[in-house]
Motif scaffolding. Sequence first.
Motif, PDB file in Angstrom:
ATOM      1  N   GLY A 151      64.183  -4.526  79.464  1.00 55.57           N
ATOM      2  CA  GLY A 151      62.887  -4.944  78.615  1.00 55.57           C
ATOM      3  C   GLY A 151      62.255  -6.229  79.510  1.00 55.57           C
ATOM      4  O   GLY A 151      63.146  -7.029  79.971  1.00 55.57           O
ATOM      5  N   LYS A 152      60.984  -6.324  79.190  1.00 57.88           N
ATOM      6  CA  LYS A 152      60.429  -7.525  79.401  1.00 57.88           C
ATOM      7  C   LYS A 152      60.889  -8.947  78.765  1.00 57.88           C
ATOM      8  O   LYS A 152      61.510  -8.780  77.614  1.00 57.88           O
ATOM      9  CB  LYS A 152      59.001  -7.299  79.392  1.00 57.88           C
ATOM     10  N   ASN A 153      60.716 -10.099  79.273  1.00 55.83           N
ATOM     11  CA  ASN A 153      61.231 -11.192  78.846  1.00 55.83           C
ATOM     12  C   ASN A 153      62.550 -11.211  78.421  1.00 55.83           C
ATOM     13  O   ASN A 153      63.022 -11.570  77.437  1.00 55.83           O
ATOM     14  CB  ASN A 153      60.224 -11.663  77.576  1.00 55.83           C
ATOM     15  N   THR A 154      63.603 -10.580  79.324  1.00 56.83           N
ATOM     16  CA  THR A 154      64.963 -10.600  79.038  1.00 56.83           C
ATOM     17  C   THR A 154      65.762 -11.427  79.821  1.00 56.83           C
ATOM     18  O   THR A 154      65.455 -11.754  81.076  1.00 56.83           O
ATOM     19  CB  THR A 154      65.367  -9.211  79.130  1.00 56.83           C
ATOM     20  N   ILE A 155      67.012 -11.874  79.340  1.00 55.25           N
ATOM     21  CA  ILE A 155      67.910 -12.642  80.045  1.00 55.25           C
ATOM     22  C   ILE A 155      69.379 -11.969  80.153  1.00 55.25           C
ATOM     23  O   ILE A 155      69.586 -11.318  78.770  1.00 55.25           O
ATOM     24  CB  ILE A 155      68.172 -14.133  79.789  1.00 55.25           C
ATOM     25  N   PHE A 156      69.671 -11.732  81.132  1.00 53.87           N
ATOM     26  CA  PHE A 156      71.148 -10.935  81.426  1.00 53.87           C
ATOM     27  C   PHE A 156      71.936 -11.793  81.961  1.00 53.87           C
ATOM     28  O   PHE A 156      71.881 -12.730  83.088  1.00 53.87           O
ATOM     29  CB  PHE A 156      70.905  -9.858  82.121  1.00 53.87           C
TER      30      PHE A 156
END
Length: 61
Positions: free
Chosen positions: A50-55
């Motif tokens: 999804g948008k605005n995500t950090i992995f």
Amino acid sequence: MSQSRIKEQQLQVSASIGIIFLPSGESGINSAKIILAEADNAMYQAKRAGKNTIFVHELAS
């Protein structure tokens, strides 16, 4: 997400970020290629989530 206006145009900027942690002692050109490939994979996993995500991904030693 950040919003701003430039000459009557409203802009929205968002980011998906992939972060990797690698085992200590890793160095050299092969490691650089692995780091870039894994960071790229992590970024695409963040985008899929999804948008605005950090992995964040930790490479096995």
